[in-house]
Design an enzyme around this catalytic site. Structure first.
Site, PDB file in Angstrom:
ATOM      1  CG  ASP A  24      74.920  55.209  40.432  1.00  0.00           C
ATOM      2  OD1 ASP A  24      74.529  55.093  41.602  1.00  0.00           O
ATOM      3  OD2 ASP A  24      74.641  54.382  39.545  1.00  0.00           O
ATOM      4  CE  LYS A 129      72.140  53.020  41.288  1.00  0.00           C
ATOM      5  NZ  LYS A 129      72.827  52.508  40.152  1.00  0.00           N
ATOM      6  CB  CYS A 162      72.063  54.832  37.104  1.00  0.00           C
ATOM      7  SG  CYS A 162      73.068  53.365  36.767  1.00  0.00           S
TER       8      CYS A 162
HETATM    9  N1  TIU Z   1      75.252  54.970  36.935  1.00  0.00           N
HETATM   10  C1  TIU Z   1      75.129  54.606  35.670  1.00  0.00           C
HETATM   11  O1  TIU Z   1      74.451  55.244  34.881  1.00  0.00           O
HETATM   12  N2  TIU Z   1      75.847  53.498  35.260  1.00  0.00           N
HETATM   13  C2  TIU Z   1      76.199  53.235  33.990  1.00  0.00           C
HETATM   14  O2  TIU Z   1      76.745  52.188  33.684  1.00  0.00           O
HETATM   15  N3  TIU Z   1      75.934  54.194  33.070  1.00  0.00           N
HETATM   16  C3  TIU Z   1      76.276  54.224  31.761  1.00  0.00           C
HETATM   17  O3  TIU Z   1      75.852  55.158  31.092  1.00  0.00           O
HETATM   18  N4  TIU Z   1      77.038  53.285  31.253  1.00  0.00           N
END
Ligand code: TIU
Length: 222
Positions: A24, A129, A162
């Site tokens: 991500d 995802k 994530c």
């Molecule tokens: N990729 C991921 O960690 N998505 C989130 O929403 N992370 C947060 O820390 N909010």
């Protein structure tokens, strides 16, 4: 068999059965002016992970490791956006709404895509995802299984959300995970520290923790 100095003890791997997974690293989380910053977060804490991850990515490509990129996001019709995820946070501008870089966390939008510094190369699978974990409602497990991969080197954001969820999912599916601490980032320094400790505690209950320098050294000998 290559060896990487790590905690709680050295991580051993073979190139053919090991993949690099970058979680991500999307503009909406990492770039100034994105969704993450709009929520009041200091994105520089996440951006610190970009440079070391670039080095790891380049080395993994040179050594022909499978590289997988993930992106958190949803269909443009939001049919895969659960009600709880849409409503949580009581945000005025939330997932699916028009944000600073296009519709927030919607596939195909500029902010949803991966930062230029870590742009996927042709042939590298990009796994979209809908959840926090990279295995939930995706074909990641099938992709890894087809290639005989059972060890993952994990980078990305955020460490406690994530990255941690993905490592836990992977661990339960039989994968060894090595998390590189300078290649993962959190908006919350205390969570960064705790999330890494959780992975390696109790004899490596979810996996191993090392850093980019130690991993690059091990990979060079692989
Ligand atoms: N990729 C991921 O960690 N998505 C989130 O929403 N992370 C947060 O820390 N909010």
């Amino acid at each position: 068999m290559a060896k990487v100095r790590a905690e709680p003890y050295e991580f051993e791997f073979e190139r053919a059965s090991c993949a690099l997974v970058i979680v991500d690293m999307q503009r909406d989380f990492v770039d100034p002016g994105g969704f993450g910053e709009a929520l009041g977060n200091d994105v520089s804490l996440l951006r610190k992970a970009i440079a070391p991850t670039q080095k790891v990515l380049a080395a993994a490509r040179a050594k022909k490791l499978l590289v997988i990129h993930t992106r958190e996001g949803h269909r443009p019709d939001l049919a895969d956006l659960p009600r709880n995820k849409k409503l949580r946070g009581r945000l005025k501008t939330g997932i699916g709404d028009k944000g600073p870089m296009g519709r927030i966390l919607v596939r195909g939008e500029y902010g949803h895509d991966i930062v230029d510094e870590l742009k996927p190369a042709p042939g590298e699978p990009v796994v979209d995802k809908p959840g926090k974990g990279a295995f939930y409602a995706t074909d990641l497990d099938a992709i890894l299984h087809a290639r005989g991969i059972w060890q993952l080197v994990v980078c990305g954001v955020t460490t406690e959300v994530c990255v941690n969820t993905t490592v836990r999912e992977a661990n339960d599916r039989g994968y060894d995970c090595l998390v590189l601490e300078d290649c993962v980032g959190s908006y919350f320094p205390a969570f960064q520290k705790a999330a890494l400790e959780m992975v390696k505690a109790q004899g490596g209950i979810f996996g191993w923790v090392s850093d980019s320098a130690r991993f690059l050294k091990g990979l060079a000998r692989a």
